[in-house]
Scaffold this active site. Structure first.
Site, PDB file in Angstrom:
ATOM      1  N   VAL A 105       0.933  -0.862  -0.175  1.00  0.00           N
ATOM      2  CA  VAL A 105       0.133  -0.016   0.142  1.00  0.00           C
ATOM      3  C   VAL A 105       0.990   1.487   0.110  1.00  0.00           C
ATOM      4  O   VAL A 105       1.599   1.182   0.680  1.00  0.00           O
ATOM      5  CB  VAL A 105      -0.658   0.302   1.583  1.00  0.00           C
ATOM      6  CG1 VAL A 105      -1.582   1.028   0.974  1.00  0.00           C
ATOM      7  CG2 VAL A 105      -2.078  -0.983   1.365  1.00  0.00           C
ATOM      8  N   CYS A 106       1.037   2.116  -0.736  1.00  0.00           N
ATOM      9  CA  CYS A 106       1.529   3.595  -1.072  1.00  0.00           C
ATOM     10  C   CYS A 106       2.961   3.309  -0.955  1.00  0.00           C
ATOM     11  O   CYS A 106       2.888   2.074  -2.224  1.00  0.00           O
ATOM     12  CB  CYS A 106       0.923   3.923   0.372  1.00  0.00           C
ATOM     13  SG  CYS A 106       1.345   5.966   0.577  1.00  0.00           S
ATOM     14  N   THR A 107       3.517   3.797  -0.762  1.00  0.00           N
ATOM     15  CA  THR A 107       5.196   3.927  -0.827  1.00  0.00           C
ATOM     16  C   THR A 107       6.086   2.276  -0.455  1.00  0.00           C
ATOM     17  O   THR A 107       7.116   1.851  -0.387  1.00  0.00           O
ATOM     18  CB  THR A 107       5.658   4.589  -0.074  1.00  0.00           C
ATOM     19  OG1 THR A 107       5.263   5.096   1.229  1.00  0.00           O
ATOM     20  CG2 THR A 107       5.842   6.194  -0.742  1.00  0.00           C
ATOM     21  N   GLY A 108       5.207   1.414   0.105  1.00  0.00           N
ATOM     22  CA  GLY A 108       5.005  -0.037   0.428  1.00  0.00           C
ATOM     23  C   GLY A 108       5.533  -0.826  -0.878  1.00  0.00           C
ATOM     24  O   GLY A 108       6.841  -1.198  -0.950  1.00  0.00           O
ATOM     25  N   GLY A 155      -1.970   1.835  -4.843  1.00  0.00           N
ATOM     26  CA  GLY A 155      -1.963   3.243  -4.516  1.00  0.00           C
ATOM     27  C   GLY A 155      -2.138   4.535  -3.204  1.00  0.00           C
ATOM     28  O   GLY A 155      -1.378   3.461  -2.414  1.00  0.00           O
TER      29      GLY A 155
END
Length: 229
Positions: A105-108, A155
């Protein structure tokens, strides 16, 4: 007598500086899947400082963590420390080798990339950092959830809920996923149409980049490998 569903092990990586909703959003939904067993794992058993002023205590460390059926790496400003930590990246590689799903999720997604898990894959990330995906041989796809084989990337932040429902639908069926969505009353109707740069005021986008993201982006660019053609 009914048979209990087979355990489905969901492993979330925790780290200081995590965006808590990246983790707690999908965890709330995935936990309702039949057989779901949620594991919160960190390099060591200690309170993990989130971006929201409270801490989360993981329930296992790398050594004690069971094999994930679904591995998920949330994001947050602490992602840069994950990328720089060889032990954490090796943990992700080891878990990914046996996981049915590898997700972020996200910058993961940048952590997955740093572990070598996005090469040749379509992927997404938070809108402010999507330019970095090519550093790992990944191709950015503009979508809230991108699935390429068993790699699923979401995202920014709230996209994690959409990711969770996508996984639930694939494993337990669309009707069950719809029931979970209804039970948790996930019916987003935001008061403002500014949840994505494509729809937001360009001045607001520029302000957020300058205030929140540009410095972090610069730091990440310095520690990531060169651009991949």
């Amino acid at each position: 007598m009914t048979n209990s569903p087979k355990p489905f092990h969901i492993v979330f990586l925790l780290f200081d500086g995590i965006t808590q909703l990246d983790f707690t959003g999908p965890a709330q939904f995935l936990a309702r899947m039949p057989g779901a067993v949620v594991h919160t794992v960190a390099k060591s058993i200690k309170p993990i400082e989130t971006d929201s002023g409270f801490a989360i205590v993981p329930n296992c460390d790398f050594e004690a963590c069971p094999q994930a059926d679904l591995l998920c790496v949330p994001g947050g400003f602490g992602t840069k420390d994950v990328i720089a930590d060889a032990d954490t990246l090796q943990f992700l590689r080891d878990q990914a080798a046996g996981a049915q799903y590898i997700s972020s999720v996200c910058t993961g997604s940048l952590a997955l990339g740093a572990a070598g898990l996005l090469d040749g894959k379509r992927a997404t990330s938070h809108w402010a950092y999507t330019s970095l995906l090519q550093r790992f041989g990944a191709t950015f796809e503009k979508a809230r959830v991108v699935k390429d084989g068993n790699i699923i990337t979401a995202g920014g932040v709230t996209s994690g809920i959409d990711f969770a429902l996508t996984v639930i639908a694939e494993i337990a069926g669309p009707e069950f996923a719809e029931a979970v969505q209804l039970g948790l009353e996930y019916d987003p109707r935001p008061p403002f149409a500014s949840g994505h740069p494509d729809r937001s005021n360009p001045k607001l986008v520029a302000m957020l980049r300058e205030r929140n993201y540009d410095a972090v982006l610069k730091d990440l660019e310095q520690i990531l490998p060169p651009r991949t053609s």
